[in-house]
Design a protein around this motif. Structure first.
Motif, PDB file in Angstrom:
ATOM      1  N   TYR A  27      -3.039 -11.357  47.207  1.00  0.00           N
ATOM      2  CA  TYR A  27      -4.219 -11.325  46.337  1.00  0.00           C
ATOM      3  C   TYR A  27      -4.767 -12.730  46.181  1.00  0.00           C
ATOM      4  CZ  TYR A  27      -2.603  -6.647  45.023  1.00  0.00           C
ATOM      5  OH  TYR A  27      -2.199  -5.346  45.038  1.00  0.00           O
ATOM      6  N   GLY A  54      -2.858  -0.007  34.791  1.00  0.00           N
ATOM      7  CA  GLY A  54      -3.677  -0.477  35.898  1.00  0.00           C
ATOM      8  C   GLY A  54      -4.174  -1.896  35.696  1.00  0.00           C
ATOM      9  N   SER A  58       2.748  -5.610  36.147  1.00  0.00           N
ATOM     10  CA  SER A  58       3.946  -5.919  36.942  1.00  0.00           C
ATOM     11  C   SER A  58       3.972  -7.375  37.406  1.00  0.00           C
ATOM     12  CB  SER A  58       4.050  -5.011  38.161  1.00  0.00           C
ATOM     13  OG  SER A  58       3.515  -3.754  37.894  1.00  0.00           O
ATOM     14  N   ARG A 334      -5.870   3.396  39.053  1.00  0.00           N
ATOM     15  CA  ARG A 334      -5.233   2.076  38.906  1.00  0.00           C
ATOM     16  C   ARG A 334      -5.706   1.109  39.962  1.00  0.00           C
ATOM     17  NH1 ARG A 334       0.093   3.415  36.103  1.00  0.00           N
ATOM     18  NH2 ARG A 334       0.898   1.368  36.565  1.00  0.00           N
TER      19      ARG A 334
HETATM   20  P1  ADP Z   1       0.097  -1.761  35.252  1.00  0.00           P
HETATM   21  O1  ADP Z   1       1.579  -1.876  35.394  1.00  0.00           O
HETATM   22  O2  ADP Z   1      -0.483  -2.688  34.253  1.00  0.00           O
HETATM   23  O3  ADP Z   1      -0.362  -0.375  35.066  1.00  0.00           O
HETATM   24  P2  ADP Z   1       0.113  -2.628  37.961  1.00  0.00           P
HETATM   25  O4  ADP Z   1       0.957  -3.802  37.775  1.00  0.00           O
HETATM   26  O5  ADP Z   1       0.705  -1.418  38.591  1.00  0.00           O
HETATM   27  O6  ADP Z   1      -0.556  -2.216  36.601  1.00  0.00           O
HETATM   28  O7  ADP Z   1      -1.195  -3.061  38.735  1.00  0.00           O
HETATM   29  C1  ADP Z   1      -2.224  -2.155  38.967  1.00  0.00           C
HETATM   30  C2  ADP Z   1      -2.806  -2.374  40.347  1.00  0.00           C
HETATM   31  O8  ADP Z   1      -3.547  -3.592  40.409  1.00  0.00           O
HETATM   32  C3  ADP Z   1      -1.738  -2.478  41.392  1.00  0.00           C
HETATM   33  O9  ADP Z   1      -2.172  -1.742  42.491  1.00  0.00           O
HETATM   34  C4  ADP Z   1      -1.650  -3.970  41.682  1.00  0.00           C
HETATM   35  O10 ADP Z   1      -1.206  -4.223  42.973  1.00  0.00           O
HETATM   36  C5  ADP Z   1      -3.088  -4.412  41.464  1.00  0.00           C
HETATM   37  N1  ADP Z   1      -3.207  -5.817  41.034  1.00  0.00           N
HETATM   38  C6  ADP Z   1      -2.532  -6.403  40.036  1.00  0.00           C
HETATM   39  N2  ADP Z   1      -2.903  -7.704  39.901  1.00  0.00           N
HETATM   40  C7  ADP Z   1      -3.843  -7.935  40.838  1.00  0.00           C
HETATM   41  C8  ADP Z   1      -4.625  -9.096  41.217  1.00  0.00           C
HETATM   42  N3  ADP Z   1      -4.503 -10.259  40.587  1.00  0.00           N
HETATM   43  N4  ADP Z   1      -5.504  -8.944  42.227  1.00  0.00           N
HETATM   44  C9  ADP Z   1      -5.630  -7.761  42.864  1.00  0.00           C
HETATM   45  N5  ADP Z   1      -4.923  -6.654  42.565  1.00  0.00           N
HETATM   46  C10 ADP Z   1      -4.036  -6.729  41.568  1.00  0.00           C
END
Ligand code: ADP
Ligand code: ZN
Length: 616
Positions: A27, A54, A58, A334
């Motif tokens: 990213y 979303g 993580s 998400r």
């Molecule tokens: P949460 O746990 O808050 O629901 P996730 O950690 O699963 O969210 O992240 C949601 C989505 O966004 C995932 O598909 C992740 O890979 C993507 N994502 C997270 N941070 C970024 C970023 N900085 N740039 C692009 N995509 C991201």
């Protein structure tokens, strides 16, 4: 498997975090407050993170775990998903493992050894394991870089996800005073926030509260009128072939709805707590692995499901609280692509839920609380304002008219319903005062419409002066009036049969002391799902890229099956769309695509280029 070589010196240099974000995750930049949170934890600070589903929680602990020296220990209640979480990390080249009751001795030994030897970046643990002395001893033999407490709202005793083992997590700090803790949740009300901070001993931690807006989700709430057919119309016209979750309140309606969809040629499986564990886990795993499968479920399904491409969440029954509704709808989109949150709600829902609250166990305070939850949910359903603004306000945040909810897209007219309200309330009043009788919606509406049904004749309700005074409105319109009066507290339902009773506020209406404004429902909307043309998920991709995207999806499906992992673990839809649009020619071009990190480039880069070669 090969590990990513990461500098393991603890450092507060934020650029190291950015470097990991780019190299490992592929990213280009951090989202929202990720950078602040990550920097804070890398620096050794405790954090409490409230971020919507979303939002990207993580990374907030994964990157500090990669940057700080030692192993990041993640506490998660979602045993059934640990394997997938670890697989997803392996696909990124991150060294991860888990310890839970599903493992055999051999597998556990291996992970424990890897932990002690410092050969892991992340270790996932179920909270109950921390109660076991051997687990504590194990953790003391290795080096812990941080504790991440995922789904932190499980510590809240009022929430429906309460896990007693979470209460023990407040002791982590005493045993490991120098190890930073980061607690994360997507539950956002002030009350839950305070409770988490207090119970996890995180009052001194820095609190990061993100915006709870999910702009890519379109919120729609429609009057229920043959819910199954409405759902079918929604799927056929807007979400053919998409993955989705359909929530129902009871196990029986879960089964019936899943069967109904299958009978209509739509791939759907049921999920509820009454199914045996094997069926549940098969259905969950199919949902994660297959493209375009629908799960029909009770709320027992969904927490921690991190499938990024769920395109719609449909509710066929009224959720019990706005919090629950928000959690459940949050599972859509998400990946940031356009998604739908659709709820069909009817009079019967209100009656049923009031009944459930009246007969629920627990003390009066608990019932009042449930009642407040229901009122807030009803207010959301009946609002003539932007749904998103209303949702954000509920979580103590502000917003502007969003342009992407049903009330923004088709602003409902409001109309002066004072006279119909008076007619209805006086019917209830007469039944009560003149006959000492109480009835529910069906009978009252029949009286208003002047229908001589058996039940009307039997009770001689055709003799009432109010008989037939409401013939100017249709039955559907009356049901709408009743629902809205209930939502506004101008009428209430009581007892086992859901019979109507007046409230103190009803008197003001009958005494002409207040007007009643209602939301107009066109009969058309009441019958079908809003079948207006909607931009599909393909908006961000030119038409000529569509076949390339499909070919990439097919390739990805084959890879995923071969490795036994969900397709999104290989590459996300959003990444495939970008590839199909950009048509990179060389590995170096592919490396620039969001979501393609070092390891994925090495593993899948050539495979992707081979697929693209067919289209040149
Ligand atoms: P949460 O746990 O808050 O629901 P996730 O950690 O699963 O969210 O992240 C949601 C989505 O966004 C995932 O598909 C992740 O890979 C993507 N994502 C997270 N941070 C970024 C970023 N900085 N740039 C692009 N995509 C991201
Ligand atoms: Zn709106």
């Amino acid at each position: 498997m090969s590990g990513v070589t990461i500098e393991t010196d603890a450092t507060d240099n934020p650029s190291e975090a950015v470097e990991v974000l780019r190299r490992v995750f592929g990213y280009s930049e951090f989202r929202g407050r990720q950078a602040d949170i990550i920097e804070h934890v890398i620096g050794g600070g405790d954090a409490l993170v409230l971020m919507p589903t979303g939002g990207g929680k993580s990374l907030c602990y994964q990157i500090p775990a990669l940057v700080r020296s030692g192993v990041g220990v993640v506490i998660s209640p979602l045993i059934a998903l640990m394997q997938d979480q670890v697989d997803a990390l392996h696909a990124l080249g991150v060294r991860a493992g888990f310890l839970n009751s599903t493992q055999d001795f051999q597998a556990r030994r291996q992970v424990e050894q890897a932990f002690v030897d410092g050969e892991l970046d992340l270790l996932y643990l179920a909270p109950e394991r921390l109660r076991l002395e051997p687990t504590i001893q194990l953790l003391e033999r290795g080096k812990v870089s941080l504790f991440a407490i995922d789904e932190a709202h499980c510590v809240s005793q009022w929430g429906h996800d309460f896990r007693p083992d979470y209460l023990g997590l407040s002791e982590l700090h005493e045993r490991w005073p120098d190890v930073p803790r980061i607690a994360l949740t997507a539950t956002a009300t002030k009350a839950t926030h305070g409770e988490i901070a207090q119970r996890l001993n995180l009052e001194q931690a820095e609190h990061f509260v993100a915006s709870f807006d999910r702009p890519n989700i379109q919120y729609r709430i429609v009057p229920k009128a043959g819910a199954n057919q409405q759902l079918l119309a929604l799927i056929r016209t807007e979400h053919a072939g998409d993955a989705g979750i359909v929530y129902c309140l009871s196990r029986a309606s879960v089964e019936k709805t899943a069967q109904f969809l299958c009978d209509n040629g739509i791939k759907a499986v049921p999920y509820h707590a009454g199914l045996d564990a094997r069926t549940r886990s098969t259905n969950q795993s199919r949902f994660l692995r297959e493209d375009g499968l629908i799960v029909v479920a009770t709320i027992a399904f969904g927490m921690g499901i991190d499938k990024p491409d769920v395109r719609f969440v449909a509710h066929l029954d009224l959720p019990k609280s706005v919090e629950g509704y928000y959690q459940e709808t949050g599972r859509a989109g998400r990946d940031g692509l356009p998604s739908t949150a659709w709820l069909a709600y009817g009079l019967q829902d209100v009656v049923q839920q009031r009944k459930m609250i009246d007969s629920s166990e627990g003390d009066e305070a608990h019932r009042r609380k449930q009642s407040r939850h229901l009122d807030a949910m009803l207010a959301l359903c009946e609002t003539v304002e932007c749904r998103r603004v209303q949702l954000l306000n509920y979580f103590g945040q502000s917003g502007e008219k969003c342009g992407n909810c049903d009330t923004c897209l088709n602003p409902p007219e409001s109309w002066d319903g004072t006279v119909p309200a008076q007619k209805l309330l006086s019917t209830v009043w007469r039944l009560d005062r003149e006959r000492n009788q109480r009835f529910g919606a069906g009978q009252v509406i029949d009286i208003l419409l002047g229908k001589r049904t058996d039940k009307v004749v039997q009770h001689r309700h055709d003799q009432l002066t109010v008989f037939g005074i409401g013939a100017d409105l249709s039955e559907a319109a009356w049901r709408g009036v009743v629902r809205q009066l209930l939502a506004q507290g101008l009428l209430t339902v009581e007892g086992d049969y859901g019979t109507f009773a007046l409230t103190t506020a009803s008197d003001d209406v009958l005494g002409r002391k207040r007007e009643v404004m209602l939301r107009r429902e066109s009969e058309k909307v009441a019958r079908a799902a809003v079948a207006k043309p909607k931009k599909t998920a393909a908006v961000d991709m030119p038409a000529e890229a569509a076949p390339v995207f499909e070919a990439l999806r097919a390739w990805r499906g084959a890879e995923a099956r071969e490795q036994g992992v969900p397709a999104y673990v290989i590459l996300h839809d959003a990444t495939l769309r970008q590839i199909a649009t950009l048509m990179p020619k060389a590995l170096s071009d592919l490396a620039g695509v969001n979501g393609v990190g070092e390891t994925k480039l090495a593993r899948y880069g050539q495979g992707v280029l081979d697929v693209l070669a067919e289209f040149r």
